[in-house]
Write a protein that holds these residues in place. Sequence first.
Motif, PDB file in Angstrom:
ATOM      1  N   SER A   5     -36.875  -9.958 -14.900  1.00  0.00           N
ATOM      2  CA  SER A   5     -36.795 -10.745 -13.674  1.00  0.00           C
ATOM      3  C   SER A   5     -37.191  -9.882 -12.483  1.00  0.00           C
ATOM      4  CB  SER A   5     -35.384 -11.310 -13.471  1.00  0.00           C
ATOM      5  OG  SER A   5     -34.464 -10.266 -13.323  1.00  0.00           O
ATOM      6  N   VAL A   6     -37.589 -10.553 -11.409  1.00  0.00           N
ATOM      7  CA  VAL A   6     -37.967  -9.888 -10.163  1.00  0.00           C
ATOM      8  C   VAL A   6     -37.468 -10.735  -8.998  1.00  0.00           C
ATOM      9  CG1 VAL A   6     -40.043  -8.749 -11.056  1.00  0.00           C
ATOM     10  CG2 VAL A   6     -40.227 -11.037 -10.064  1.00  0.00           C
ATOM     11  N   GLU A   7     -37.509 -10.154  -7.852  1.00  0.00           N
ATOM     12  CA  GLU A   7     -37.257 -10.879  -6.609  1.00  0.00           C
ATOM     13  C   GLU A   7     -38.621 -11.012  -5.934  1.00  0.00           C
ATOM     14  OE1 GLU A   7     -34.253 -12.281  -3.714  1.00  0.00           O
ATOM     15  OE2 GLU A   7     -34.075 -11.693  -5.805  1.00  0.00           O
ATOM     16  N   VAL A   8     -39.106 -12.242  -5.752  1.00  0.00           N
ATOM     17  CA  VAL A   8     -40.380 -12.465  -5.079  1.00  0.00           C
ATOM     18  C   VAL A   8     -40.113 -12.496  -3.586  1.00  0.00           C
ATOM     19  CG1 VAL A   8     -42.325 -14.049  -4.751  1.00  0.00           C
ATOM     20  CG2 VAL A   8     -41.300 -13.786  -7.027  1.00  0.00           C
ATOM     21  N   ALA A   9     -40.850 -11.684  -2.847  1.00  0.00           N
ATOM     22  CA  ALA A   9     -40.727 -11.656  -1.391  1.00  0.00           C
ATOM     23  C   ALA A   9     -42.074 -12.032  -0.799  1.00  0.00           C
ATOM     24  CB  ALA A   9     -40.295 -10.276  -0.904  1.00  0.00           C
ATOM     25  N   LEU A  10     -42.135 -13.196  -0.165  1.00  0.00           N
ATOM     26  CA  LEU A  10     -43.351 -13.669   0.473  1.00  0.00           C
ATOM     27  C   LEU A  10     -43.261 -13.320   1.954  1.00  0.00           C
ATOM     28  CD1 LEU A  10     -46.023 -15.190   0.089  1.00  0.00           C
ATOM     29  CD2 LEU A  10     -44.790 -17.283   0.634  1.00  0.00           C
ATOM     30  N   VAL A  11     -44.161 -12.459   2.394  1.00  0.00           N
ATOM     31  CA  VAL A  11     -44.170 -11.964   3.767  1.00  0.00           C
ATOM     32  C   VAL A  11     -45.343 -12.579   4.508  1.00  0.00           C
ATOM     33  CG1 VAL A  11     -44.405  -9.883   5.179  1.00  0.00           C
ATOM     34  CG2 VAL A  11     -43.101  -9.797   3.050  1.00  0.00           C
ATOM     35  N   ARG A  88     -52.803 -10.711   0.203  1.00  0.00           N
ATOM     36  CA  ARG A  88     -53.245  -9.367  -0.184  1.00  0.00           C
ATOM     37  C   ARG A  88     -52.842  -9.188  -1.653  1.00  0.00           C
ATOM     38  NH1 ARG A  88     -54.652  -5.994   4.192  1.00  0.00           N
ATOM     39  NH2 ARG A  88     -53.998  -6.863   6.194  1.00  0.00           N
ATOM     40  N   PRO A  89     -53.458  -8.239  -2.358  1.00  0.00           N
ATOM     41  CA  PRO A  89     -53.030  -7.989  -3.736  1.00  0.00           C
ATOM     42  C   PRO A  89     -51.517  -7.726  -3.793  1.00  0.00           C
ATOM     43  CG  PRO A  89     -55.114  -6.901  -3.327  1.00  0.00           C
ATOM     44  CD  PRO A  89     -54.636  -7.436  -1.992  1.00  0.00           C
ATOM     45  N   ALA A  90     -50.877  -8.261  -4.818  1.00  0.00           N
ATOM     46  CA  ALA A  90     -49.421  -8.152  -4.959  1.00  0.00           C
ATOM     47  C   ALA A  90     -49.010  -6.728  -5.314  1.00  0.00           C
ATOM     48  CB  ALA A  90     -48.943  -9.109  -6.044  1.00  0.00           C
ATOM     49  N   GLU A 100     -48.108 -10.619   0.497  1.00  0.00           N
ATOM     50  CA  GLU A 100     -48.379 -10.885   1.913  1.00  0.00           C
ATOM     51  C   GLU A 100     -49.306 -12.089   2.050  1.00  0.00           C
ATOM     52  OE1 GLU A 100     -50.241  -8.905   5.954  1.00  0.00           O
ATOM     53  OE2 GLU A 100     -49.872  -7.610   4.217  1.00  0.00           O
ATOM     54  N   ASP A 101     -48.761 -13.178   2.582  1.00  0.00           N
ATOM     55  CA  ASP A 101     -49.478 -14.439   2.775  1.00  0.00           C
ATOM     56  C   ASP A 101     -50.431 -14.298   3.964  1.00  0.00           C
ATOM     57  OD1 ASP A 101     -50.255 -17.058   3.419  1.00  0.00           O
ATOM     58  OD2 ASP A 101     -48.307 -17.886   2.889  1.00  0.00           O
ATOM     59  N   LEU A 102     -51.697 -14.673   3.756  1.00  0.00           N
ATOM     60  CA  LEU A 102     -52.711 -14.564   4.813  1.00  0.00           C
ATOM     61  C   LEU A 102     -53.109 -15.922   5.382  1.00  0.00           C
ATOM     62  CD1 LEU A 102     -54.900 -11.738   3.274  1.00  0.00           C
ATOM     63  CD2 LEU A 102     -53.076 -11.551   4.983  1.00  0.00           C
ATOM     64  N   ASP A 103     -52.249 -16.914   5.254  1.00  0.00           N
ATOM     65  CA  ASP A 103     -52.370 -18.236   5.860  1.00  0.00           C
ATOM     66  C   ASP A 103     -53.284 -19.217   5.138  1.00  0.00           C
ATOM     67  OD1 ASP A 103     -50.552 -18.047   8.115  1.00  0.00           O
ATOM     68  OD2 ASP A 103     -51.978 -16.622   8.948  1.00  0.00           O
ATOM     69  N   LEU A 104     -54.366 -18.780   4.556  1.00  0.00           N
ATOM     70  CA  LEU A 104     -55.266 -19.708   3.885  1.00  0.00           C
ATOM     71  C   LEU A 104     -54.666 -20.173   2.557  1.00  0.00           C
ATOM     72  CD1 LEU A 104     -58.669 -17.864   4.393  1.00  0.00           C
ATOM     73  CD2 LEU A 104     -57.904 -19.950   5.543  1.00  0.00           C
ATOM     74  N   ASP A 105     -54.872 -21.448   2.232  1.00  0.00           N
ATOM     75  CA  ASP A 105     -54.353 -22.015   0.988  1.00  0.00           C
ATOM     76  C   ASP A 105     -55.369 -22.994   0.401  1.00  0.00           C
ATOM     77  OD1 ASP A 105     -51.559 -20.912   1.163  1.00  0.00           O
ATOM     78  OD2 ASP A 105     -51.536 -22.129   2.968  1.00  0.00           O
ATOM     79  N   ALA A 135     -59.886  -7.290   5.731  1.00  0.00           N
ATOM     80  CA  ALA A 135     -58.919  -8.169   5.064  1.00  0.00           C
ATOM     81  C   ALA A 135     -59.280  -9.635   5.299  1.00  0.00           C
ATOM     82  CB  ALA A 135     -57.505  -7.884   5.555  1.00  0.00           C
ATOM     83  N   ALA A 136     -59.711  -9.961   6.510  1.00  0.00           N
ATOM     84  CA  ALA A 136     -60.100 -11.343   6.815  1.00  0.00           C
ATOM     85  C   ALA A 136     -61.297 -11.760   5.957  1.00  0.00           C
ATOM     86  CB  ALA A 136     -60.415 -11.489   8.301  1.00  0.00           C
ATOM     87  N   ASP A 137     -62.266 -10.865   5.788  1.00  0.00           N
ATOM     88  CA  ASP A 137     -63.417 -11.169   4.933  1.00  0.00           C
ATOM     89  C   ASP A 137     -62.982 -11.360   3.477  1.00  0.00           C
ATOM     90  OD1 ASP A 137     -65.192 -11.096   7.040  1.00  0.00           O
ATOM     91  OD2 ASP A 137     -65.885  -9.049   6.626  1.00  0.00           O
ATOM     92  N   ALA A 138     -62.090 -10.495   3.001  1.00  0.00           N
ATOM     93  CA  ALA A 138     -61.598 -10.599   1.625  1.00  0.00           C
ATOM     94  C   ALA A 138     -60.850 -11.924   1.435  1.00  0.00           C
ATOM     95  CB  ALA A 138     -60.694  -9.414   1.288  1.00  0.00           C
ATOM     96  N   ALA A 139     -60.084 -12.328   2.435  1.00  0.00           N
ATOM     97  CA  ALA A 139     -59.337 -13.590   2.360  1.00  0.00           C
ATOM     98  C   ALA A 139     -60.292 -14.780   2.274  1.00  0.00           C
ATOM     99  CB  ALA A 139     -58.416 -13.728   3.570  1.00  0.00           C
ATOM    100  N   ARG A 140     -61.311 -14.797   3.114  1.00  0.00           N
ATOM    101  CA  ARG A 140     -62.285 -15.900   3.084  1.00  0.00           C
ATOM    102  C   ARG A 140     -63.017 -15.955   1.741  1.00  0.00           C
ATOM    103  NH1 ARG A 140     -63.577 -13.681   8.053  1.00  0.00           N
ATOM    104  NH2 ARG A 140     -62.627 -14.767   9.800  1.00  0.00           N
ATOM    105  N   GLN A 141     -63.397 -14.781   1.234  1.00  0.00           N
ATOM    106  CA  GLN A 141     -64.092 -14.720  -0.053  1.00  0.00           C
ATOM    107  C   GLN A 141     -63.190 -15.211  -1.184  1.00  0.00           C
ATOM    108  OE1 GLN A 141     -65.716 -10.770  -0.605  1.00  0.00           O
ATOM    109  NE2 GLN A 141     -66.790 -10.856   1.352  1.00  0.00           N
TER     110      GLN A 141
END
Length: 169
Positions: A5-11, A88-90, A100-105, A135-141
């Motif tokens: 088990s783990v604790e998931v932390a979404l930042v 970002r990579p977990a 780390e959530d970067l807003d795009l879904d 990071a923004a470019d990686a998120a869009r890609q």
Amino acid sequence: MYASSVEVALVKAGRTKIRYPADVVRDDGIRVTVTAPWAAPGVRDFGFVRFEPGDVFTEHYWRDRWFAVKEVRTGAGKLKGWYCDITRPAVLRDGELLVEDLDLDLWVSADGSSVLRLDEDEFEESGLTARDPAAADAARQALDELERLALAGGLAGLLAAPSPPGDAP
């Protein structure tokens, strides 16, 4: 062998958005797959899907990719679809899976007929493009890649369990 088990932390924007326990299904050293019940209080109705108590999420997090894919099912096991977070990579450390959530879904309906890009306005307002252009470019890609996969027949190939010779430490 991996932790059970783990604790998931979404930042998001430097603050913990939500934290919840999850059972580890698999960890092959690159992708961590966990299951957890809907962790937020009450119902969240997006218009195209409702997340509610009793729903079960099978969540796939990669250490080398800029997204997470969450398969959503009712408590009875009926597939609702896939909710994909651009992140970002977990990082898994000391029993915590930090994401780390970067807003795009991206939302992909169970039958694949609906593929929706979400929160692009929030992403633009976040300031990530100015603060961290790479990071923004990686998120869009990452969003483009997930959308291409979803439109080309779904996410099954991406989510197919790898067959490593043994479990990662």
